[in-house]
Design a protein around this motif. Structure first.
Motif, mmCIF file in Angstrom:
data_model
loop_
_atom_site.group_PDB
_atom_site.id
_atom_site.type_symbol
_atom_site.label_atom_id
_atom_site.label_comp_id
_atom_site.label_asym_id
_atom_site.label_seq_id
_atom_site.Cartn_x
_atom_site.Cartn_y
_atom_site.Cartn_z
ATOM 1 N N SER A 117 -1.899 10.615 -43.196
ATOM 2 C CA SER A 117 -2.191 10.417 -41.781
ATOM 3 C C SER A 117 -1.465 11.421 -40.909
ATOM 4 O O SER A 117 -2.005 11.909 -39.915
ATOM 5 C CB SER A 117 -1.818 8.986 -41.360
ATOM 6 N N SER A 121 -3.219 14.121 -38.449
ATOM 7 C CA SER A 121 -2.880 14.181 -37.028
ATOM 8 C C SER A 121 -2.453 15.584 -36.627
ATOM 9 O O SER A 121 -2.822 16.096 -35.574
ATOM 10 C CB SER A 121 -1.769 13.177 -36.718
ATOM 11 N N ASP A 271 -10.113 6.467 -34.883
ATOM 12 C CA ASP A 271 -9.245 7.474 -35.478
ATOM 13 C C ASP A 271 -8.674 6.954 -36.799
ATOM 14 O O ASP A 271 -7.952 5.944 -36.837
ATOM 15 C CB ASP A 271 -8.104 7.799 -34.511
ATOM 16 N N ARG A 274 -4.752 6.502 -37.088
ATOM 17 C CA ARG A 274 -4.145 5.271 -36.581
ATOM 18 C C ARG A 274 -4.364 4.115 -37.555
ATOM 19 O O ARG A 274 -3.469 3.281 -37.758
ATOM 20 C CB ARG A 274 -4.744 4.927 -35.218
ATOM 21 N N ALA A 278 -1.299 1.944 -39.396
ATOM 22 C CA ALA A 278 -1.229 0.483 -39.343
ATOM 23 C C ALA A 278 -1.260 -0.123 -40.739
ATOM 24 O O ALA A 278 -0.509 -1.054 -41.058
ATOM 25 C CB ALA A 278 -2.378 -0.061 -38.498
#
Length: 299
Positions: A117, A121, A271, A274, A278
């Motif tokens: 992730s 990003s 996205d 995100r 999580a």
């Protein structure tokens, strides 16, 4: 129990459809701690749930052109031997040892997904900055003269670059990539057979780095690989005499399929970075709980 199986299945399917991999790793803890299944029954039932759900998710991704059938099937077949070996080993392992190892696996998966992730990003921010710079350069100012022609920069090849990543299509590079592919497929198969998980947190990076897929295609193709490995591992366990709660597994699987359909839609609208962050936090929490429940029995 059936009422608990529905939300648990929805969560598993949602994460599997949205992230392509990693979601199935929660299936075993859900079956053990929420539905009171034994670890061996949970890892076997997980293969059924994950395999069928992955097929449903792969079909949805295939309709959107995000599955490479030939490459995915080849990757899955390469991992069949690992699936059989993992299945044979799993039935002979102490249940608490199995759960402790599973907690470690969840932490490894969380680290891999967090790293993925962060990389995604960073790439997105860099792409946005480049787009803004280009837009500013092309906008005319009050007394703006014609822009100077772009200078072409020739990059010299780095002498410190790893051999396996050399851009030249030499036989050595092709052999190195083939070895990486076989090793990754074997590891995925072993994880699938031993723990009853899909191994998507290994499949997706392997498809991106070794095969060269972009992330959406790697996510979709990983579901096909998970399907192949799950079927192989489940066949290997048919003679292990593990009792399965078929009505509960049927409800759980149906809920997971519904969740995977929703997850596929989420993947194209939300996205993914995100979602991965999580889900990484959830993995760490479940891993800590699993370790706290299993490690005391080993001391």
């Amino acid at each position: 129990m059936l009422l608990i199986a529905i939300p648990a299945g929805l969560l598993i399917g949602l994460s599997l459809g949205a992230l392509g991999g990693g979601g199935s790793i929660l299936t075993v803890p859900a079956l053990v701690y929420l539905l009171n299944q034994s670890p061996h029954a949970a890892t076997t039932g997980s293969l059924l749930i994950v395999g069928i759900t992955a097929v449903a998710g792969a079909v949805a991704h295939l309709r959107n052109g995000r599955v490479r059938v030939a490459q995915g099937f080849t990757f899955g077949v390469l991992g069949v031997a690992g699936s059989w070996a993992g299945s044979g080993l799993s039935v002979h392992v102490n249940p608490n040892v199995l759960l402790t190892a599973f907690a470690v696996l969840m932490l490894v998966a969380a680290a891999a997904m967090f790293r993925r992730s962060r990389s995604a990003s960073g790439a997105a921010v860099q792409s946005h900055d480049e787009a803004v710079t280009q837009q500013r350069a092309t906008q005319p100012g009050p007394a703006m003269t014609a822009p100077a022609p772009a200078r072409t920069t020739v990059l010299e090849p780095s002498t410190t670059q790893p051999r396996c990543n050399l851009p030249s299509p030499s036989p050595r590079v092709d052999a190195c990539r083939a070895i990486k592919l076989v090793l990754a497929a074997s590891v995925v198969g072993l994880l699938t057979g031993f723990f009853g998980v899909g191994g998507g947190f290994v499949i997706v990076p392997a498809l991106v780095l070794v095969v060269g897929f972009d992330m959406p295609v790697a996510v979709g193709t990983s579901l096909l690989v998970i399907s192949v490995n799950s079927v192989a591992a489940l066949v290997a366990r048919l003679g292990s005499h593990v009792h399965l709660d078929w009505p509960m597994l049927g409800v759980f699987t149906a809920a997971a399929i519904a969740g995977s359909v929703v997850g596929n839609r989420v993947a194209s609208r939300v996205d993914a970075g995100r979602l991965a962050v999580a889900f990484t936090g959830l993995l760490v929490i479940v891993a800590g709980y699993t370790a706290a429940r299993s490690i005391p029995h080993l001391i």
